[in-house]
Every structure is written in structure tokens, then in C-alpha cells.
Design a protein around this motif. Structure first.
Motif, PDB file in Angstrom:
ATOM      1  N   MET A  11       0.827  -1.200   0.000  1.00 21.36           N
ATOM      2  CA  MET A  11       0.000   0.000   0.000  1.00 21.36           C
ATOM      3  C   MET A  11       0.870   1.261   0.000  1.00 21.36           C
ATOM      4  O   MET A  11       0.590   2.211  -0.748  1.00 21.36           O
ATOM      5  CB  MET A  11      -0.932  -0.015   1.211  1.00 21.36           C
ATOM      6  CG  MET A  11      -2.015   1.015   1.161  1.00 21.36           C
ATOM      7  SD  MET A  11      -3.161   0.752   2.524  1.00 21.36           S
ATOM      8  CE  MET A  11      -4.161   2.206   2.365  1.00 21.36           C
ATOM      9  N   VAL A  12       1.920   1.276   0.818  1.00 16.54           N
ATOM     10  CA  VAL A  12       2.831   2.431   0.845  1.00 16.54           C
ATOM     11  C   VAL A  12       3.457   2.626  -0.541  1.00 16.54           C
ATOM     12  O   VAL A  12       3.520   3.751  -1.054  1.00 16.54           O
ATOM     13  CB  VAL A  12       3.913   2.258   1.932  1.00 16.54           C
ATOM     14  CG1 VAL A  12       5.026   3.277   1.767  1.00 16.54           C
ATOM     15  CG2 VAL A  12       3.292   2.352   3.320  1.00 16.54           C
ATOM     16  N   PHE A  13       3.913   1.537  -1.141  1.00 20.19           N
ATOM     17  CA  PHE A  13       4.500   1.606  -2.479  1.00 20.19           C
ATOM     18  C   PHE A  13       3.514   2.223  -3.472  1.00 20.19           C
ATOM     19  O   PHE A  13       3.862   3.128  -4.233  1.00 20.19           O
ATOM     20  CB  PHE A  13       4.926   0.202  -2.938  1.00 20.19           C
ATOM     21  CG  PHE A  13       5.318   0.136  -4.388  1.00 20.19           C
ATOM     22  CD1 PHE A  13       6.561   0.563  -4.805  1.00 20.19           C
ATOM     23  CD2 PHE A  13       4.416  -0.345  -5.337  1.00 20.19           C
ATOM     24  CE1 PHE A  13       6.922   0.514  -6.147  1.00 20.19           C
ATOM     25  CE2 PHE A  13       4.763  -0.395  -6.677  1.00 20.19           C
ATOM     26  CZ  PHE A  13       6.021   0.034  -7.084  1.00 20.19           C
ATOM     27  N   ARG A  14       2.283   1.742  -3.469  1.00 21.90           N
ATOM     28  CA  ARG A  14       1.274   2.229  -4.410  1.00 21.90           C
ATOM     29  C   ARG A  14       0.960   3.710  -4.189  1.00 21.90           C
ATOM     30  O   ARG A  14       0.797   4.458  -5.149  1.00 21.90           O
ATOM     31  CB  ARG A  14      -0.013   1.401  -4.291  1.00 21.90           C
ATOM     32  CG  ARG A  14       0.124  -0.064  -4.570  1.00 21.90           C
ATOM     33  CD  ARG A  14      -0.072  -0.448  -5.972  1.00 21.90           C
ATOM     34  NE  ARG A  14      -1.374  -0.087  -6.488  1.00 21.90           N
ATOM     35  CZ  ARG A  14      -1.782  -0.396  -7.709  1.00 21.90           C
ATOM     36  NH1 ARG A  14      -0.994  -1.071  -8.518  1.00 21.90           N
ATOM     37  NH2 ARG A  14      -2.974  -0.032  -8.134  1.00 21.90           N
ATOM     38  N   ILE A  15       0.890   4.129  -2.937  1.00 30.55           N
ATOM     39  CA  ILE A  15       0.605   5.536  -2.646  1.00 30.55           C
ATOM     40  C   ILE A  15       1.758   6.419  -3.113  1.00 30.55           C
ATOM     41  O   ILE A  15       1.543   7.456  -3.754  1.00 30.55           O
ATOM     42  CB  ILE A  15       0.312   5.741  -1.146  1.00 30.55           C
ATOM     43  CG1 ILE A  15      -0.991   5.036  -0.759  1.00 30.55           C
ATOM     44  CG2 ILE A  15       0.255   7.227  -0.810  1.00 30.55           C
ATOM     45  CD1 ILE A  15      -1.219   4.934   0.741  1.00 30.55           C
ATOM     46  N   VAL A  16       2.988   6.015  -2.816  1.00 30.08           N
ATOM     47  CA  VAL A  16       4.158   6.816  -3.196  1.00 30.08           C
ATOM     48  C   VAL A  16       4.282   6.920  -4.718  1.00 30.08           C
ATOM     49  O   VAL A  16       4.482   8.012  -5.264  1.00 30.08           O
ATOM     50  CB  VAL A  16       5.445   6.243  -2.567  1.00 30.08           C
ATOM     51  CG1 VAL A  16       6.693   6.879  -3.161  1.00 30.08           C
ATOM     52  CG2 VAL A  16       5.427   6.426  -1.060  1.00 30.08           C
ATOM     53  N   VAL A  17       4.155   5.793  -5.413  1.00 33.35           N
ATOM     54  CA  VAL A  17       4.253   5.810  -6.882  1.00 33.35           C
ATOM     55  C   VAL A  17       3.136   6.661  -7.478  1.00 33.35           C
ATOM     56  O   VAL A  17       3.376   7.490  -8.367  1.00 33.35           O
ATOM     57  CB  VAL A  17       4.233   4.363  -7.445  1.00 33.35           C
ATOM     58  CG1 VAL A  17       4.051   4.364  -8.949  1.00 33.35           C
ATOM     59  CG2 VAL A  17       5.511   3.630  -7.066  1.00 33.35           C
TER      60      VAL A  17
END
Length: 107
Positions: free
Chosen positions: A90-96
């Protein structure tokens, strides 16, 4: 960028912020964000922001499924791994997504 598109970009950013807030306020902001995605989905149709809405919707549904699966399997010892993996994803998806939004690019 015209005014309508600028407003939709602000809304898209607000939905990413809802996703971040869901880490601190349980799942309610995530649900609010996905409701906004579905409510305004027709307005972003045909724009580059549609890819962000699709990205955000997928992020929310998969995250909710991951949290549910993690909660259901917590007692078996694998739930913590599922929860950690879900949070990292989820963190990865939000940052990207956020970075692409700030660069006016598709998610």
C-alpha cells in the motif's frame, strides 16, 4: 491545465491523502477515498487522471482484502506477514501514484 482538470487533480491528491490517513485512523479514510473515486469516476473519464482513479481503486480493494486476510490468519502465524506485506504494498502504491500525480503523469 483548465480549472476543471485542476480541481480533479486536487481531488485525486485528497484521495491519496485519505489512503495515507487510513494508516492512522483505521480504514474509514480509505473507504471515504474509494467512495469519492466511484462518485467522480465519470468526470475523469478521458483524462490522464482516470489512470489514477483506477490505481487508487485497485489499491483500496487489494489493501482491504489483504487486511481482512491478515486479520483472519493472524492466529495461525502468517497473518502478521500478510499484514506487513499489505502495508508495504500500500505504501509503495501511494508513493508511486503520488509522484506520478505531481509530475502530471499517468499512474
Amino acid at each position: 491545465m483548465n480549472e476543471k482538470l485542476a480541481g480533479l487533480k486536487k481531488l485525486t491528491a485528497a484521495i491519496y491523502i485519505c489512503q495515507v490517513l487510513s494508516f492512522f485512523l483505521a480504514g474509514l479514510p480509505l473507504l471515504i477515498g474509494i467512495a469519492l473515486n466511484f462518485w467522480k469516476k465519470e468526470e475523469v473519464e478521458g483524462t490522464w487522471l482516470k489512470s489514477h482513479f483506477d490505481w487508487q481503486i485497485k489499491t483500496a480493494w487489494v489493501s482491504l482484502a489483504g487486511f481482512a486476510l491478515g486479520g483472519l490468519t493472524f492466529e495461525f502465524g502468517i497473518g502478521i506477514l500478510v499484514l506487513i506485506s499489505t502495508i508495504m504494498w500500500m505504501v509503495f502504491r501511494i508513493v508511486v501514484g503520488w509522484n506520478a500525480l505531481q509530475a502530471n503523469q499517468r499512474a
